[in-house]
Motif scaffolding. Sequence first.
Motif: not given
Length: 372
Positions: A314-321, A323-328, A335-341
């Motif tokens: 739950i924690v892992f996928f919450t973080y994944e989603e 960061t995928r939607n908020v960090l940009p 996209e490539a550098r964001l994934a590495a970050f």
Amino acid sequence: MVGYLVFLTISTAIFALFSLGLNLQWGFTGLINFGHVAFMTVGAYTTVLLSLYGVPLIISALIGSLLAAFLGLLIGLSTLRLREDYLGIVTIGVSELVRIFVNNQQLPTPNGLVDGVQGLQSYPLPLTNLVPNPLFKLATVGLLTGVALLCLWRMWAWVKAPQTKKNSRYSFAVRVILGIVAVAFIITIYLTGLTALSDYSRYEKSGLMVTVLVVLTMVFWLLELLVRSPWGRVLKSIREDEQVPRALGKNVFWYKLQAFMLGGAIAGIAGAFFAWQLTTIYPNSFEPITTFNAWIIVILGGASNNAGTLLGAIVFFTYEELTRNVLPQIIPLDEARLAAFRIMVIGFLLMVMMIWRPQGLLGKKEELTLGK
């Protein structure tokens, strides 16, 4: 929004199931397996190929799970006499061998041979053509309600557990916060399921969501029974010092092989659901990063704790989603550098976790196998 939550729920449940198999191997038995994705690959491809030939999906998934267990038998017979890092090196090599083999093979389908690199498409998916009647909907809502109540009960039992000297540093307030997050996730999944079932034709994967949640609950319950049994206690003793159970007359190699095969079978079932969720599978869908995501989940939740594995997912996928939607919106990166970050950040958080609480969120420090 509901369709997105259905997808997120399925992804979380699949990786929770996948990680439960790894937790049995490493958390309870101390077997370092860096090639866990090999079992998922076997389960996924077996299920898909058999279903293309008209074998019922349930039977296809069970056969895929059995073949994944058989792969565990083959690997275990040749590698389980190795210790720690040597076992890890061999298992990651085997997983890459399986992936490359599938990538370079011609796969037999009803329409002829297909190059492995082209992947497999247009295979049957569970419950897609189902037209649910009121009785089916009622039964499904009952199952979903039972799963949600079981999760809430286990979470309440964990939150209200009495404080001891051993867990005094892990404050009650932190446990309450984690409990609130988990309860909010459970309630969200439950409401999402009810909404999706009310309009099944619009959310065709709602049946897959309910199925994977029920299977996850059953596997979790069976594993809890096993690890609390004498068999599970032998596994823990092997993890701590395998010379002790050997001195007591236990066949250590056989117990390790059983745990390795059972963990592989669970990963094989997760592979079937993974293939059904993707609707198209390629060899590159089963790269080593999949195994290391499972390791992150187990380490986050706490080794040798099945409930911790669920919380870790739950924690892992919450973080994944998030960061995928908020960090940009915050960091102007491509996209490539964001994934590495994002990977860098979760690596930093894991380092902090190893310093602050190396046993994970729900793990026990006395059962920690790192550095033994």
